[in-house]
Design an enzyme around this catalytic site. Structure first.
Site, PDB file in Angstrom:
ATOM      1  N   GLY A  65      -8.754  -1.859   3.633  1.00  0.00           N
ATOM      2  CA  GLY A  65      -9.270  -1.010   4.696  1.00  0.00           C
ATOM      3  C   GLY A  65      -9.626  -1.856   5.904  1.00  0.00           C
ATOM      4  O   GLY A  65      -9.454  -3.080   5.902  1.00  0.00           O
ATOM      5  N   ASN A  71       0.563   4.393   1.014  1.00  0.00           N
ATOM      6  CA  ASN A  71       0.743   5.151   2.255  1.00  0.00           C
ATOM      7  C   ASN A  71       1.229   4.300   3.415  1.00  0.00           C
ATOM      8  O   ASN A  71       1.643   4.833   4.442  1.00  0.00           O
ATOM      9  CB  ASN A  71      -0.545   5.909   2.610  1.00  0.00           C
ATOM     10  CG  ASN A  71      -0.667   7.166   1.763  1.00  0.00           C
ATOM     11  OD1 ASN A  71       0.255   7.960   1.676  1.00  0.00           O
ATOM     12  ND2 ASN A  71      -1.797   7.313   1.091  1.00  0.00           N
ATOM     13  N   HIS A 125      -8.397  -8.177  -0.317  1.00  0.00           N
ATOM     14  CA  HIS A 125      -8.089  -8.584   1.061  1.00  0.00           C
ATOM     15  C   HIS A 125      -9.182  -9.538   1.514  1.00  0.00           C
ATOM     16  O   HIS A 125     -10.364  -9.292   1.270  1.00  0.00           O
ATOM     17  CB  HIS A 125      -8.069  -7.366   1.986  1.00  0.00           C
ATOM     18  CG  HIS A 125      -6.842  -6.541   1.841  1.00  0.00           C
ATOM     19  ND1 HIS A 125      -6.455  -5.979   0.653  1.00  0.00           N
ATOM     20  CD2 HIS A 125      -5.892  -6.195   2.745  1.00  0.00           C
ATOM     21  CE1 HIS A 125      -5.321  -5.328   0.830  1.00  0.00           C
ATOM     22  NE2 HIS A 125      -4.950  -5.437   2.088  1.00  0.00           N
ATOM     23  N   PRO A 143      -7.680   5.990  -4.197  1.00  0.00           N
ATOM     24  CA  PRO A 143      -7.902   7.352  -4.690  1.00  0.00           C
ATOM     25  C   PRO A 143      -8.778   8.117  -3.707  1.00  0.00           C
ATOM     26  O   PRO A 143      -9.761   7.575  -3.192  1.00  0.00           O
ATOM     27  CB  PRO A 143      -8.628   7.133  -6.030  1.00  0.00           C
ATOM     28  CG  PRO A 143      -8.313   5.724  -6.421  1.00  0.00           C
ATOM     29  CD  PRO A 143      -8.175   4.970  -5.135  1.00  0.00           C
ATOM     30  N   GLU A 146      -8.984 -11.204   7.041  1.00  0.00           N
ATOM     31  CA  GLU A 146      -8.037 -10.630   8.023  1.00  0.00           C
ATOM     32  C   GLU A 146      -8.617 -10.744   9.431  1.00  0.00           C
ATOM     33  O   GLU A 146      -7.888 -10.717  10.410  1.00  0.00           O
ATOM     34  CB  GLU A 146      -7.771  -9.154   7.704  1.00  0.00           C
ATOM     35  CG  GLU A 146      -6.577  -8.940   6.826  1.00  0.00           C
ATOM     36  CD  GLU A 146      -6.262  -7.471   6.668  1.00  0.00           C
ATOM     37  OE1 GLU A 146      -7.065  -6.761   6.016  1.00  0.00           O
ATOM     38  OE2 GLU A 146      -5.229  -7.025   7.181  1.00  0.00           O
ATOM     39  N   ASP A 188       2.880  -3.226   4.140  1.00  0.00           N
ATOM     40  CA  ASP A 188       3.118  -1.829   4.515  1.00  0.00           C
ATOM     41  C   ASP A 188       4.531  -1.724   5.093  1.00  0.00           C
ATOM     42  O   ASP A 188       4.706  -1.628   6.317  1.00  0.00           O
ATOM     43  CB  ASP A 188       2.108  -1.415   5.597  1.00  0.00           C
ATOM     44  CG  ASP A 188       0.666  -1.534   5.137  1.00  0.00           C
ATOM     45  OD1 ASP A 188       0.283  -0.769   4.239  1.00  0.00           O
ATOM     46  OD2 ASP A 188      -0.062  -2.394   5.659  1.00  0.00           O
ATOM     47  N   HIS A 240       0.862  -1.192   0.000  1.00  0.00           N
ATOM     48  CA  HIS A 240       0.000   0.000   0.000  1.00  0.00           C
ATOM     49  C   HIS A 240       0.890   1.231   0.000  1.00  0.00           C
ATOM     50  O   HIS A 240       1.819   1.326   0.822  1.00  0.00           O
ATOM     51  CB  HIS A 240      -0.885   0.015   1.244  1.00  0.00           C
ATOM     52  CG  HIS A 240      -1.812  -1.157   1.342  1.00  0.00           C
ATOM     53  ND1 HIS A 240      -3.094  -1.127   0.828  1.00  0.00           N
ATOM     54  CD2 HIS A 240      -1.652  -2.387   1.886  1.00  0.00           C
ATOM     55  CE1 HIS A 240      -3.683  -2.300   1.072  1.00  0.00           C
ATOM     56  NE2 HIS A 240      -2.826  -3.084   1.700  1.00  0.00           N
ATOM     57  N   ASP A 246     -11.744   1.430  -0.492  1.00  0.00           N
ATOM     58  CA  ASP A 246     -11.671   1.390   0.976  1.00  0.00           C
ATOM     59  C   ASP A 246     -13.008   0.846   1.505  1.00  0.00           C
ATOM     60  O   ASP A 246     -14.077   1.264   1.043  1.00  0.00           O
ATOM     61  CB  ASP A 246     -11.427   2.820   1.499  1.00  0.00           C
ATOM     62  CG  ASP A 246     -11.150   2.857   2.993  1.00  0.00           C
ATOM     63  OD1 ASP A 246     -11.852   2.167   3.758  1.00  0.00           O
ATOM     64  OD2 ASP A 246     -10.232   3.587   3.401  1.00  0.00           O
TER      65      ASP A 246
END
Ligand code: 6MZ
Length: 345
Positions: A180, A26, A207, A108, A210, A286, A24, A148
């Site tokens: 997310g 960020n 995803h 985005p 999780e 990440d 990801h 997200d």
């Protein structure tokens, strides 16, 4: 996991040409950049600098704490220039550790306060492609647009349409992700957008599992995306369905342990996937947030699976076939592996 074996694997894993298929944007931000931005924003009261520092410094944090950190990151990465800077730095960092291809995923974002739309956000990301690493083909970068889980059906569809339109315009967009906070949102909210993506020929890397959510995991497996991330919390029935499906799994060892989703690397479900010859690809998720690198993740995997060098190279090379790269680029990536001075499997 044997720490000595881990250290012994590191040189090969650093030298290895690698593909990163689950990172990801960020979550890959440099800690130094994050702290610099946080210091700037703490002056105008947008974030509490000590709070951010204490969360960053924590080695293990639960999934809810991790998403709190993403919330803080979002507060300091608001404008186009920052998005471009982060993208450029992330690409440079990946290239520096011999990652030859990355599918960078990002959500985005609209931010009317600074005139940011989902499209202008993506344009700011692509402005970060202006680096020597890309210019000299040290790394090939492709984008996956994330939906997200907090978004509405309409917002998710907007992202898919944007991905389609920008791909038509020649941008390097290769797929759609759903990510997310897994405690938020329902599968039925995202299904129309994901169905549209499929109709538009955009591959899906979602995803999955999780947190414990058997109903959603079943729906995702039935939908049969091109790739799945994590698959940590599956009951026996879904686990068997996953194995039968042969859907490739993006494995994020440090992330899963750091978020307390999996107790330790040695007990990670990727061991069983590997032994079952299920297609897997080692990823970081990440790297900025979890202080890891792809080389380190490969060394962890190799030591945990007790692999010899040839098997490590084979594992890394198999990522080419699991990527969403266009056929010609896949050929180039195969050649890069074949010309590297590593022992081939
Ligand atoms: C689920 C994750 C994630 O999109 O702003 N993200 N979603 N599980 C994870 N495992 C820990 N890690 C990151 O990058 C940050 C966003 O990626 C998603 C979250 O939505 C996070 O806000 P971008 O570039």
């Amino acid at each position: 996991m044997d720490p000595e074996a881990f250290v012994a694997h590191l040189p090969l894993c650093r030298a290895l040409p690698k593909l990163e298929l689950h990172a990801h944007l960020n979550g890959s931000i440099r800690s130094s950049t994050l702290l610099e931005l946080a210091a700037e924003h703490s002056q105008n009261g947008a974030v509490s600098y000590p709070e951010l520092v204490s969360i960053i410094e924590k080695e293990k944090r639960s999934l809810p704490e991790t998403f709190k950190l993403f919330g803080l990151i979002r507060l300091v990465t608001t404008n186009h220039q920052v998005v471009t800077r982060i993208t450029r730095e992330v690409i440079e960092d990946f290239a520096a550790e011999n990652i030859i291809y990355v599918e960078l995923r990002t959500t985005p974002k609209n931010n009317p306060a600074v005139g940011m739309t989902k499209r202008s956000y993506m344009e700011a990301v692509m402005a970060g492609f202006n680096t020597d690493s890309i210019a000299f083909n040290r790394i090939y970068v492709r984008l996956i647009l994330s939906i997200d889980r907090r978004e509405t059906t309409e917002a998710a569809i907007e992202t898919v349409r944007l991905a389609f339109d920008m791909r038509q315009e020649g941008c390097e967009i290769v797929g759609i992700d759903l990510s997310g906070d897994p405690a938020i949102g329902e599968w039925k909210t995202f299904l129309p957008a994901l169905t549209l993506a499929r109709e538009m020929g955009l591959p899906l890397a979602l995803h999955c599992g999780e947190v414990h959510n058997p109903e959603e995991v079943k729906s995702i497996l039935d939908f049969h995306p091109e790739r799945l991330g994590h698959v940590c919390c599956l009951d026996d029935l879904e686990w068997q369905a996953l194995l039968a499906s042969k859907i490739p799994v993006e494995v994020c060892l440090t992330s899963n342990v750091a978020t307390l989703t999996v107790p330790c690397v040695a007990d990670h479900h990727f061991v069983e996937l590997y032994k079952a010859k299920h297609p897997i690809v080692i990823c970081t998720d990440d790297p900025g947030i979890f202080c890891t690198t792809l080389s380190r993740e490969y060394a962890l995997a190799a030591s945990c699976l007790d692999l010899v060098s040839e098997e490590v190279v084979k594992l890394a090379k198999e990522a080419i076939n699991l990527s969403f790269a266009e056929p010609q680029l896949k050929q180039t990536l195969h050649q890069l592996f074949d010309f590297s001075h590593l022992k081939q499997a």
